[in-house]
Design an enzyme around this catalytic site. Sequence first.
Site, PDB file in Angstrom:
ATOM      1  N   SER A 114       0.825  -1.212   0.000  1.00  0.00           N
ATOM      2  CA  SER A 114       0.000   0.000   0.000  1.00  0.00           C
ATOM      3  C   SER A 114       0.857   1.258   0.000  1.00  0.00           C
ATOM      4  O   SER A 114       0.369   2.331  -0.344  1.00  0.00           O
ATOM      5  CB  SER A 114      -0.853   0.053   1.263  1.00  0.00           C
TER       6      SER A 114
ATOM      7  N   HIS B 110      -0.650  -2.623  -7.289  1.00  0.00           N
ATOM      8  CA  HIS B 110      -1.454  -2.271  -6.114  1.00  0.00           C
ATOM      9  C   HIS B 110      -2.947  -2.367  -6.447  1.00  0.00           C
ATOM     10  O   HIS B 110      -3.478  -1.524  -7.164  1.00  0.00           O
ATOM     11  CB  HIS B 110      -1.063  -0.840  -5.689  1.00  0.00           C
TER      12      HIS B 110
ATOM     13  N   GLU C  31      -3.097   0.319  -9.405  1.00  0.00           N
ATOM     14  CA  GLU C  31      -2.051   1.358  -9.473  1.00  0.00           C
ATOM     15  C   GLU C  31      -0.711   0.633  -9.611  1.00  0.00           C
ATOM     16  O   GLU C  31      -0.368  -0.195  -8.761  1.00  0.00           O
ATOM     17  CB  GLU C  31      -2.096   2.173  -8.169  1.00  0.00           C
TER      18      GLU C  31
ATOM     19  N   ASN D  15      -2.617   6.243  -1.744  1.00  0.00           N
ATOM     20  CA  ASN D  15      -2.610   6.325  -0.280  1.00  0.00           C
ATOM     21  C   ASN D  15      -1.958   7.593   0.256  1.00  0.00           C
ATOM     22  O   ASN D  15      -2.159   7.943   1.420  1.00  0.00           O
ATOM     23  CB  ASN D  15      -1.981   5.069   0.317  1.00  0.00           C
TER      24      ASN D  15
HETATM   25  N1  3HC Z   1     -15.685  -8.886  -1.847  1.00  0.00           N
HETATM   26  C1  3HC Z   1     -16.238  -9.080  -3.068  1.00  0.00           C
HETATM   27  N2  3HC Z   1     -17.321  -8.418  -3.507  1.00  0.00           N
HETATM   28  C2  3HC Z   1     -17.893  -7.541  -2.662  1.00  0.00           C
HETATM   29  C3  3HC Z   1     -17.394  -7.294  -1.381  1.00  0.00           C
HETATM   30  C4  3HC Z   1     -16.234  -8.016  -0.971  1.00  0.00           C
HETATM   31  N3  3HC Z   1     -15.653  -7.817   0.231  1.00  0.00           N
HETATM   32  N4  3HC Z   1     -18.168  -6.357  -0.781  1.00  0.00           N
HETATM   33  C5  3HC Z   1     -19.126  -6.036  -1.673  1.00  0.00           C
HETATM   34  N5  3HC Z   1     -18.958  -6.740  -2.795  1.00  0.00           N
HETATM   35  C6  3HC Z   1     -19.766  -6.675  -4.013  1.00  0.00           C
HETATM   36  C7  3HC Z   1     -21.180  -7.108  -3.739  1.00  0.00           C
HETATM   37  O1  3HC Z   1     -21.305  -8.501  -3.808  1.00  0.00           O
HETATM   38  C8  3HC Z   1     -21.918  -6.413  -4.863  1.00  0.00           C
HETATM   39  O2  3HC Z   1     -21.691  -7.106  -6.080  1.00  0.00           O
HETATM   40  P1  3HC Z   1     -22.873  -7.206  -7.183  1.00  0.00           P
HETATM   41  O3  3HC Z   1     -22.980  -5.841  -7.789  1.00  0.00           O
HETATM   42  O4  3HC Z   1     -22.371  -8.239  -8.133  1.00  0.00           O
HETATM   43  O5  3HC Z   1     -24.079  -7.585  -6.422  1.00  0.00           O
HETATM   44  C9  3HC Z   1     -21.182  -5.076  -4.988  1.00  0.00           C
HETATM   45  O6  3HC Z   1     -19.884  -5.293  -4.392  1.00  0.00           O
HETATM   46  C10 3HC Z   1     -21.864  -3.972  -4.228  1.00  0.00           C
HETATM   47  O7  3HC Z   1     -22.037  -4.419  -2.893  1.00  0.00           O
HETATM   48  P2  3HC Z   1     -23.243  -4.025  -1.954  1.00  0.00           P
HETATM   49  O8  3HC Z   1     -24.451  -3.717  -2.804  1.00  0.00           O
HETATM   50  O9  3HC Z   1     -23.388  -5.038  -0.890  1.00  0.00           O
HETATM   51  O10 3HC Z   1     -22.742  -2.767  -1.163  1.00  0.00           O
HETATM   52  P3  3HC Z   1     -22.367  -1.337  -1.651  1.00  0.00           P
HETATM   53  O11 3HC Z   1     -23.124  -0.890  -2.863  1.00  0.00           O
HETATM   54  O12 3HC Z   1     -22.439  -0.551  -0.421  1.00  0.00           O
HETATM   55  O13 3HC Z   1     -20.828  -1.467  -2.110  1.00  0.00           O
HETATM   56  C11 3HC Z   1     -18.522  -1.377  -1.702  1.00  0.00           C
HETATM   57  C12 3HC Z   1     -19.848  -2.001  -1.270  1.00  0.00           C
HETATM   58  C13 3HC Z   1     -18.192  -1.780  -3.130  1.00  0.00           C
HETATM   59  C14 3HC Z   1     -17.458  -1.926  -0.763  1.00  0.00           C
HETATM   60  C15 3HC Z   1     -18.667   0.194  -1.612  1.00  0.00           C
HETATM   61  O14 3HC Z   1     -19.092   0.556  -0.329  1.00  0.00           O
HETATM   62  C16 3HC Z   1     -17.370   0.926  -1.891  1.00  0.00           C
HETATM   63  O15 3HC Z   1     -17.007   1.136  -3.032  1.00  0.00           O
HETATM   64  N6  3HC Z   1     -16.662   1.334  -0.812  1.00  0.00           N
HETATM   65  C17 3HC Z   1     -15.392   2.021  -0.933  1.00  0.00           C
HETATM   66  C18 3HC Z   1     -14.312   0.995  -1.071  1.00  0.00           C
HETATM   67  C19 3HC Z   1     -12.953   1.621  -1.222  1.00  0.00           C
HETATM   68  O16 3HC Z   1     -12.751   2.823  -1.156  1.00  0.00           O
HETATM   69  N7  3HC Z   1     -11.957   0.756  -1.419  1.00  0.00           N
HETATM   70  C20 3HC Z   1     -10.587   1.168  -1.482  1.00  0.00           C
HETATM   71  C21 3HC Z   1      -9.981   1.001  -0.136  1.00  0.00           C
HETATM   72  S1  3HC Z   1      -8.309   1.577  -0.119  1.00  0.00           S
HETATM   73  C22 3HC Z   1      -7.397   0.290  -0.655  1.00  0.00           C
HETATM   74  O17 3HC Z   1      -7.858  -0.792  -0.878  1.00  0.00           O
HETATM   75  C23 3HC Z   1      -5.951   0.554  -0.826  1.00  0.00           C
HETATM   76  C24 3HC Z   1      -5.146  -0.060   0.233  1.00  0.00           C
HETATM   77  O18 3HC Z   1      -3.789   0.082  -0.142  1.00  0.00           O
HETATM   78  C25 3HC Z   1      -5.360   0.527   1.606  1.00  0.00           C
END
Ligand code: 3HC
Length: 310
Positions: A126, A160, A172, A210
Amino acid sequence: MSSGIAHGVKTLAVLGGGQMGLGIAYVASTRARLPVLIFDKSKEQIERSLALMDRLLSKDVAKGKLEGTEAKEARERITIVDRTKAFRDVDLCVEAVAESLPLKQTLFRSLAEELRPDAILASNTSSISITKIAAATIPQSVSSSSAEGLSSASRVVGIHFFNPVPVMPLVELISGLQTSPETLERARAFATACGKEVTVAKDMPGFVSNALLIPFINEAIMCLEKGIATKEDIDKTLRLGMGHPMGPLTLADFIGLDTCLAIQRTLLEGTGDSKYRPSIFLERMVDAGWLGKKTGKGFYTYDDQGKIVA
Ligand code: 3HC
């Protein structure tokens, strides 16, 4: 869907079978259709990850995103191995273990010896320097500026992914000082074959993603620390006022508070700029072992299904 050959990447190894490693294996197997070997030292972690893989495949079949036979074939392309020596013939290895430079350096030193000299060694880090990780692959008997030293480090790159990997459309790529253009292009082709859009960043602390996201989360925690608003209102402000899918405190719990703290510390140490001082509240939460969704408690409390209950 790809033919399963991404710029010479015909087989993938994933080192670390946690949520990121599993997600990478999932997109590589279902979208790039690559055979994937996974190693994790914890058998329990592997069992949890395989159960999640089966749930994701079933959900994709139920939603019509995959045919039943495609899901079966994707699952058959995944092999769990009990040592990294089994990675010796792969074309690309993506490491997705905890955010610790000494740990990553030790692993990359072994991978450089165990894998073919033309295999790409990638880290899903990250924020840790790819240049520092790459330097660990150069044998101690060899100068880092010799042909052998350069060729060893030139195959190391940052790939990433974002959590949840099956959903977030971006990868990324991070080019270390020694990363060769060919390594970067092969990494790009692999990420594209996994169905991802690609951006490229230089090897600076936190890269682009990040360096922007984690200070934003840290500021949100400082808002809570100063009592400016409740956790719910901080999150609601960003969700409804700015259209973010999750508020910053929910997102911090989702990423893991230990990971957020490790990245914030990397930004502070890497730049020496006090503006990156981690929130004391964040430090205390990690001291308490309240790491977010994965431990059932962070800024919010979670039930067994990962739903917020308080
Ligand atoms: N694994 C796989 N699929 C998942 C999941 C998981 N943990 N969580 C949700 N999903 C899927 C669901 O199954 C659903 O798929 P579908 O469209 O085929 O039905 C889809 O995502 C949407 O899920 P939900 O309807 O249950 O929920 P939301 O619409 O609230 O979406 C979310 C959930 C996609 C996690 C959304 O809240 C989101 O985009 N959040 C922000 C996530 C983010 O910012 N991620 C980056 C984090 S930083 C990072 O990773 C970098 C690192 O270096 C720190």
